[in-house]
Scaffold this motif. Sequence first.
Motif, mmCIF file in Angstrom:
data_model
loop_
_atom_site.group_PDB
_atom_site.id
_atom_site.type_symbol
_atom_site.label_atom_id
_atom_site.label_comp_id
_atom_site.label_asym_id
_atom_site.label_seq_id
_atom_site.Cartn_x
_atom_site.Cartn_y
_atom_site.Cartn_z
ATOM 1 N N ALA A 1 -87.439 -36.658 -43.597
ATOM 2 C CA ALA A 1 -88.307 -37.621 -44.275
ATOM 3 C C ALA A 1 -89.688 -37.041 -44.563
ATOM 4 N N CYS A 2 -89.824 -35.729 -44.525
ATOM 5 C CA CYS A 2 -91.142 -35.106 -44.674
ATOM 6 C C CYS A 2 -91.801 -35.472 -46.008
ATOM 7 N N ALA A 3 -91.007 -35.613 -47.065
ATOM 8 C CA ALA A 3 -91.582 -35.944 -48.378
ATOM 9 C C ALA A 3 -92.248 -37.319 -48.377
ATOM 10 N N LYS A 4 -91.836 -38.201 -47.471
ATOM 11 C CA LYS A 4 -92.430 -39.524 -47.386
ATOM 12 C C LYS A 4 -93.769 -39.488 -46.656
ATOM 13 N N SER A 5 -93.846 -38.680 -45.602
ATOM 14 C CA SER A 5 -95.080 -38.615 -44.824
ATOM 15 C C SER A 5 -96.051 -37.571 -45.361
ATOM 16 N N ALA A 6 -95.542 -36.600 -46.115
ATOM 17 C CA ALA A 6 -96.389 -35.575 -46.740
ATOM 18 C C ALA A 6 -96.000 -35.509 -48.217
ATOM 19 N N PRO A 7 -96.631 -36.310 -49.049
ATOM 20 C CA PRO A 7 -96.253 -36.379 -50.467
ATOM 21 C C PRO A 7 -96.207 -34.998 -51.131
ATOM 22 N N GLY A 8 -95.132 -34.776 -51.887
ATOM 23 C CA GLY A 8 -94.962 -33.504 -52.588
ATOM 24 C C GLY A 8 -94.139 -32.495 -51.819
ATOM 25 N N ALA A 9 -93.836 -32.776 -50.558
ATOM 26 C CA ALA A 9 -93.043 -31.841 -49.760
ATOM 27 C C ALA A 9 -91.596 -31.826 -50.229
ATOM 28 N N THR A 10 -90.956 -30.683 -50.060
ATOM 29 C CA THR A 10 -89.530 -30.557 -50.352
ATOM 30 C C THR A 10 -88.814 -30.075 -49.096
ATOM 31 N N VAL A 11 -87.599 -30.564 -48.917
ATOM 32 C CA VAL A 11 -86.832 -30.231 -47.716
ATOM 33 C C VAL A 11 -85.436 -29.792 -48.115
ATOM 34 N N LYS A 12 -85.004 -28.661 -47.585
ATOM 35 C CA LYS A 12 -83.633 -28.186 -47.786
ATOM 36 C C LYS A 12 -83.009 -27.939 -46.422
ATOM 37 N N VAL A 13 -82.065 -28.799 -46.033
ATOM 38 C CA VAL A 13 -81.376 -28.639 -44.753
ATOM 39 C C VAL A 13 -80.360 -27.522 -44.893
#
Length: 291
Positions: free
Chosen positions: A201-213
């Motif tokens: 959920a990083c994009a929600k708490s840090a706008p603009g973040a991208t996450v690739k699991v």
Amino acid sequence: MRTNRTNRTARTARANRTAGTAVAAVAAIACLGALSACGPDNGGDQNAAPGKAASPAATAPAGGTATGTVAPQPSGGAAKPSAAGTSAAAGSRDVPAGTWINPRSIPLDATYHWPAPAGTAKSVAGAPTFKLQELCHSKLSPDTADLGTGRAAAQSLLGAGGPDQWQAQQTLLYEGDPRPSSGVAQSAHAVFSDLREEVKACAKSAPGATVKVTSPEDANYFAATVTVPQAGGNAVTLHEYLTAPDGTVNELAVWTTGKSGAQPKVPWAGPADADVAKAMDSALCTTLKDC
């Protein structure tokens, strides 16, 4: 005449004997009324301390348990633990040096030759801030927050962190020995699960973040690549690894900061995610014997 003098002498002797008997009786009664003043050995000192026989002292065997007659203790005089016991209890809460990952197993070691994490490790008072939480501006959920302090926590930062250089950090949160109770393992897994969701959920708490699991859904570890924009047109690229062998939450974070959209000057290289996770847990399993 001689007969009269003889009779008077006898009567006088009897009177003297009677008086002497009365005086002796009075003295005896007085002595009984004040025994402390008539003891055979007190020498007339009524304030003398009682002898040892009057107040038998307790004896303590090697095990520390008192035997014999124990005199009552003053009110409010509760026993205090010994300094040795306190030290032993405090020492058991520390994170042992052997729990840190072998630096040769940290990604990019061929370039950076990472030092041993134990050499730069510092104890953390209270709940540690995992690197993922720092970058994603996140924190444990209210349901899990009380587990975030654990029994002990420590953190080790590696690398100089110059422009476009990679850094590494390992964070350990030790919940306790899982062997007496499965609840310890459950606590560690609850924190692990919460941290994993924070990354997703990083994009929600840090706008603009991208996450690739990058780890399989059913893996016993978690790995992801996270990019978080920073002020001034920079971005942080984070390679995040999380494991939770019984009783311990283990994070390895490797990151670099550079211009947003640009490739790092030192290309990413390292073992497979599963190999990194295995190395993270190997030292913990050997040292703490908790998995």
